[in-house]
Enzyme design. Structure first.
Site, short mmCIF file in Angstrom:
data_model
loop_
_atom_site.label_atom_id
_atom_site.label_comp_id
_atom_site.label_asym_id
_atom_site.label_seq_id
_atom_site.Cartn_x
_atom_site.Cartn_y
_atom_site.Cartn_z
N GLY A 43 0.82 -1.21 0.00
CA GLY A 43 0.00 0.00 0.00
C GLY A 43 0.85 1.26 0.00
O GLY A 43 1.96 1.29 0.54
N ARG A 85 1.26 -5.80 -4.92
CA ARG A 85 1.27 -6.70 -3.76
C ARG A 85 1.74 -8.12 -4.09
O ARG A 85 1.51 -9.05 -3.32
CB ARG A 85 -0.13 -6.75 -3.14
CG ARG A 85 -0.56 -5.45 -2.45
CD ARG A 85 -1.69 -5.68 -1.47
NE ARG A 85 -2.16 -4.45 -0.86
CZ ARG A 85 -1.64 -3.90 0.23
NH1 ARG A 85 -0.62 -4.47 0.82
NH2 ARG A 85 -2.14 -2.78 0.72
N ASP A 143 5.72 -7.91 5.71
CA ASP A 143 5.79 -9.06 4.79
C ASP A 143 6.84 -8.84 3.71
O ASP A 143 7.63 -9.75 3.41
CB ASP A 143 4.42 -9.28 4.12
CG ASP A 143 3.46 -10.02 5.04
OD1 ASP A 143 3.95 -10.69 5.97
OD2 ASP A 143 2.25 -9.91 4.82
N LYS A 180 8.25 0.73 5.49
CA LYS A 180 7.11 1.53 5.01
C LYS A 180 5.80 0.96 5.50
O LYS A 180 5.64 -0.26 5.55
CB LYS A 180 7.13 1.48 3.47
CG LYS A 180 5.92 2.07 2.83
CD LYS A 180 5.20 1.10 1.87
CE LYS A 180 4.51 -0.04 2.54
NZ LYS A 180 3.58 -0.80 1.72
N THR A 181 4.88 1.73 5.89
CA THR A 181 3.46 1.42 6.03
C THR A 181 2.79 2.49 6.88
O THR A 181 3.31 2.85 7.95
CB THR A 181 3.13 0.03 6.62
OG1 THR A 181 1.70 -0.06 6.73
CG2 THR A 181 3.73 -0.27 7.98
N ASP A 227 0.29 1.98 8.46
CA ASP A 227 -0.30 1.29 9.61
C ASP A 227 0.55 1.41 10.88
O ASP A 227 0.07 1.17 11.98
CB ASP A 227 -0.51 -0.19 9.29
CG ASP A 227 -1.58 -0.40 8.23
OD1 ASP A 227 -2.10 0.60 7.71
OD2 ASP A 227 -1.89 -1.56 7.91
N GLU A 267 -7.68 8.68 1.77
CA GLU A 267 -7.50 10.14 1.83
C GLU A 267 -6.10 10.52 2.31
O GLU A 267 -5.63 11.63 2.04
CB GLU A 267 -8.49 10.76 2.84
CG GLU A 267 -9.94 10.70 2.44
CD GLU A 267 -10.59 9.35 2.74
OE1 GLU A 267 -9.88 8.38 3.07
OE2 GLU A 267 -11.81 9.28 2.62
P1 FBP Z 1 0.58 -1.92 3.66
O1 FBP Z 1 0.52 -2.84 4.83
O2 FBP Z 1 0.97 -2.57 2.40
O3 FBP Z 1 1.43 -0.71 3.94
O4 FBP Z 1 -0.88 -1.33 3.39
C1 FBP Z 1 -1.67 -0.94 4.45
C2 FBP Z 1 -3.05 -0.53 4.02
O5 FBP Z 1 -3.10 0.83 3.70
C3 FBP Z 1 -4.04 -0.87 5.13
O6 FBP Z 1 -4.13 0.19 6.04
C4 FBP Z 1 -5.29 -1.19 4.35
O7 FBP Z 1 -6.08 -2.14 5.01
C5 FBP Z 1 -4.78 -1.79 3.10
O8 FBP Z 1 -3.50 -1.26 2.89
C6 FBP Z 1 -5.64 -1.50 1.91
O9 FBP Z 1 -5.20 -2.24 0.85
P2 FBP Z 1 -5.42 -1.87 -0.68
O10 FBP Z 1 -4.37 -0.90 -1.03
O11 FBP Z 1 -5.16 -3.15 -1.38
O12 FBP Z 1 -6.79 -1.32 -0.84
#
Ligand code: FBP
Length: 550
Positions: free
Chosen positions: A80, A144, A175, A201-202, A204, A424
């Protein structure tokens, strides 16, 4: 008026020079610390990573000029989007060019699949300049695809050898960095001459540990969501007629919800990790929310804000069990896929669940039950961002309040609005913190490569101090690993950082939440990210990080 291709802020931000740790401003010398160990399962991890286990921590300090042989690097954005990704790339680029102007940087397109399918571009000064300090991952795109098959590693080596690439930087979450570590070990074992460096990165915020203080993007995303929450709170406090149920991204851990709560002080913030620890049911969560609503209504306050972490549903023990059963049941299930109507699918699923889960499933509103059976992600997991938990809670709370009203125990009004904040914030223009942090991470990655290192994650620490005092270096990825069950098998993975219930950020929240819930107004309105102005407004790290460091 001339047609606009860039906003005035975009134009102004293009010339922002991200801050670097003082030690990286000139030549550096590499200092090795003591040997490291994995966080758990040391013997197993050591056996699986004989070449990259136990390596020392690294820091870069100011030093003398040395010889820097020419290198070529390939970079991959994985998973993401998170604000600052483009600055990691500009940091790598500038770092490589400062080491040796003949160095080259390639970008693999569309995420890890670009490496396997040999889709790439050379990143030139012109391309990199266009993306400095911007949000998004569109410079090369992300994806992904999991890098976990030998065949993929071999395809990767093939293109690296063709382009003369000596090192790959994988910018990703837990991951992707786990896979980076496996790839690093494989290339050493097979003598491929390709180093692999990871970058945390993330949005989250769940890739962190003793040595990685935060993942990039968390700061900006939380600031964007907190601004929006603050704006909603101001509206709620003005109109005094709606309860706002706000779901926030974060597929697993509740760091985003917690940080936004610390910044905006809503009436309620649910924390999934606490729900799990207390073994709470959905009805108990609803009951807690109802109590606050009834109390406020007794003071004529029929409005408020509730933050809900996206991953909540999977932390409610009974729901977790149901989702796990659904994941197994629906994996490659042609019979299910052939069914046409939602009712047919519902009946089919109900018949195959255990009695306990069938009961939970039966009681769910139809819309939510349907969302739980939607397509899984590439790892076979339910896509929590598609489950509208906020609507589920509104429905259940409304039902309970109607009962209380009938019993004369609730005299107020309940009118609710739902929101979901995720996309957003994921590509917002990075805050100064993220712009500086990511640039420093990228720059550090280039130094690790130049020093011949592999299996390391780029690390920049001491982040609550001014950027000049940040400490740059590398952490062996094996140090972050433990063994966990994945698809029925024990696998080495980077430990995911959930919200710690005995950690300072949660403790601060827990000590204050009752005040935020009651009839006094405690709302804080954080406002937008500021890029210019006094440092206490523009350069602050998250409240989470500050509390963790206090
Ligand atoms: P990453 O773990 O790859 O950084 O992505 C996190 C995230 O933004 C989550 O917060 C969310 O649930 C998910 O990606 C959404 O996934 P997608 O981009 O496939 O809609």
């Amino acid at each position: 008026m001339k047609p606009m291709t860039k906003s005035p802020l975009q134009i102004a931000r293009a010339s922002y020079q991200p801050k670097l740790p003082a030690a990286l401003k000139g030549h550096v010398v590499l200092k090795e610390g003591t040997a490291t160990q994995s966080v758990a399962n040391q013997a197993e991890i050591k056996e699986l990573f004989p070449n990259t286990y136990g390596m020392p921590l690294i820091t870069f300090e100011a030093g003398e000029a040395g010889a820097n042989p020419q290198v070529a690097v390939g970079v991959i954005l994985s998973g993401g989007q998170a604000p600052g990704g483009h600055n990691v790339i500009s940091g790598i680029y500038d770092g490589l060019k400062a080491l040796n102007p003949a160095n080259k940087l390639y970008g693999f397109l569309g995420g890890p699949s670009g490496l396997v399918d040999h889709k790439y571009i050379e990143l030139t000064q012109e391309i990199v300049d266009e993306y400095r300090n911007t949000g998004g991952f569109d410079i090369i795109g992300s994806g992904r695809t999991k890098l976990e098959e030998e065949e993929q590693y071999e395809k990767g080596a093939e293109i690296c050898h063709k382009l003369g690439i000596n090192a790959i930087v994988i910018i990703g979450g837990d991951d992707s960095n786990t896979n980076a570590c496996v790839l690093a070990e494989y290339y050493v074992q097979k003598n491929k001459g390709i180093q692999v460096i990871g970058c945390p990165k993330t949005i989250d915020g769940d890739l962190k540990n003793e040595m990685i203080e935060t993942s990039f993007g968390f700061d900006t995303a939380c600031k964007v969501y907190s601004e929006l929450i603050g704006n909603i709170q101001r509206d709620a406090n003005s109109a005094k007629k709606y309860w706002h149920f706000i779901r926030l991204m974060g597929r697993s851990a509740s760091h985003i919800a917690l940080e936004c709560a610390l910044q905006s002080q809503p009436n309620i913030c649910l924390i999934s990790e606490e729900v799990e620890a207390k073994n709470m049911t959905l009805s108990e969560i609803v009951e807690d929310i109802v109590k606050v609503i009834v109390n406020r209504s007794n003071h004529d306050l029929n409005f408020g804000t509730i933050l809900i972490p996206e991953g909540l549903i999977e932390f409610i023990p009974a729901m977790k069990k149901l989702i796990a059963e659904l994941n197994d049941l629906l994996a490659h299930n042609e019979d299910f896929n052939a069914l046409e109507t939602d009712d047919e699918k519902r009946q089919y699923v109900k018949g195959l669940l255990t009695p306990e889960s069938s009961h939970v499933y039966r009681d769910l509103p139809k819309g939510i039950a349907r969302q739980l059976t939607l397509d899984r992600d590439p790892h076979g997991n339910v896509q929590v961002s598609l489950i509208e938990t906020e609507k589920l809670l509104i429905e259940m709370v409304a039902k309970r309040l109607a009962q209380l009203k009938a019993e004369g125990k609730f005299k107020g009004k309940f009118s609710a609005l739902n929101h979901f904040f995720g996309y957003e914030g994921r590509c917002a223009i990075p805050s100064n913190f993220d712009a500086d942090y990511t640039y420093s991470l990228g720059y550090t990655a280039s130094l690790l490569i130049s020093a011949g290192k592999t299996g390391y994650m780029s690390s920049v620490r001491n982040l609550t101090a001014p950027a000049a005092e940040w400490i740059a270096g590398g952490v062996p990825i094996t140090m972050m690993m433990n063994m966990e069950k994945r698809h029925g098998k024990m696998k080495p993975v980077i430990q995911k950082a959930l919200v710690l219930l005995d950690g300072a950020p949660f403790k601060y929240f827990a000590a204050n939440r009752e005040n935020w819930a009651d009839e006094k107004s405690s709302y804080v309105y954080p406002g937008p990210i500021q890029y210019y102005g006094p440092t206490e407004v523009c350069d602050q790290p998250t409240r989470t990080l500050q509390l963790e460091k206090e």
